[in-house]
Design a protein around this motif. Structure first.
Motif: not given
Ligand code: G
Ligand code: G
Ligand code: MN
Ligand code: NA
Length: 253
Positions: A126-131, A152-157, A162-167
């Protein structure tokens, strides 16, 4: 004919294919899995790359149909490899429409039941745009997907929203370091700093880290020296049809 109606015809005619690009353990080059990447086998133009048509697909009524085809085709392939004695994880790229319409966790569960695939052999990128989507709904959906045993992996990290808080919040198994940070890694000290920090961060958080865009041995070695264990790139193999992937990476029966 608009591109959208051409694409609808292409879907009817079965002109879409999945290519597979190897993902390897960097220390020894052994195969871990494959990323499934869509191609359009155009009768006149040959293989058309997704960059040319997925943006149109993703904003059209075809989006869900093609996304479901990708998911089912990849799961069937992974299951066929599993049955032949090769545990090849298969990663698919999620489309934005899959987050908005219906319940992805339910579709994934149904597909696993239908194909018999071992859940841990399926990975969703999933790309971070999911957020940017409805956050509590997306978090709940991915929690249920992860509970199925699907990775589940973040692609194009590092390139997205995404900000780090999403991790902390997002149910996540790993990060894929975008190739824009890897291609010039040996020459660009900023890239080296970003990649090194991302690897450290991933390890501290207990996440798998996969480097993309590895085009030569020296880059692979440098990544290993920084503690990165998994990678993908033209040095190990380009995206290729399933039969070519089998010939090159799976032991003959
Ligand atoms: O294979 P290639 O490098 O040309 O892919 C270009 C882009 O298209 C990449 O960003 C990749 O994630 C995306 N892409 C490839 N296959 C799929 C697919 O099956 N579904 C979605 N949603 N995107 C894909
Ligand atoms: O956005 P995503 O990471 O899903 O995109 C995958 C894309 O990256 C595919 O289109 C694939 O062709 C491309 N790719 C894979 N390995 C390499 C590489 O080593 N170098 C370059 N330039 N592109 C790569
Ligand atoms: Mn990807
Ligand atoms: Na990427």
């Amino acid at each position: 004919l608009t591109l959208e109606s051409e694409l609808a015809l292409a879907a009817d005619r079965g002109e879409f294919e999945l290519f597979y690009q190897p993902q390897v353990r960097l220390v020894d080059g052994s195969l871990l899995g494959a990323e499934a990447l869509i191609r359009w086998r155009h009768p006149a133009r040959g293989y058309v790359s997704p960059g040319e048509f997925m943006p149109v697909v993703n904003t059209s009524s075809l989006s869900e149909r093609i996304a479901n085809w990708v998911m089912e085709t990849a799961c069937r392939q992974a299951r066929a490899w599993e049955l032949s004695g090769n545990s090849v994880r298969v990663a698919i790229n999620l489309s934005p429409s899959q987050l908005d319409s219906g319940d992805l966790a339910h579709s994934v569960a149904a597909l696993l039941a239908k194909t018999g695939l071992t859940p841990s052999l399926l990975e969703l990128e999933v790309t971070e745009d999911i957020l940017l989507h409805d956050e509590s709904r997306v978090l709940d959906m991915f929690e249920r997907i992860q509970q199925l045993g699907v990775r589940v992996l973040f692609d194009d990290f590092g390139t997205g929203y995404a900000s780090l808080s999403y991790l902390k919040k997002f149910p996540l198994d790993g990060l894929k370091i975008d190739r824009s940070f890897v291609l010039d890694l040996l020459a660009d000290s900023d890239d080296a700093a970003i990649v090194g920090s991302t690897i450290g961060l991933s390890k501290q958080l207990g996440l798998t880290v996969v480097a993309e865009g590895i085009e030569n041995r020296a880059t692979a070695d440098f990544l290993v020296s920084m503690g990165c264990e998994e990678g993908q790139g033209y040095f190990f193999g380009r995206p290729m049809p399933a039969e070519a992937f089998e010939r090159q990476f799976l032991p003959a029966e």
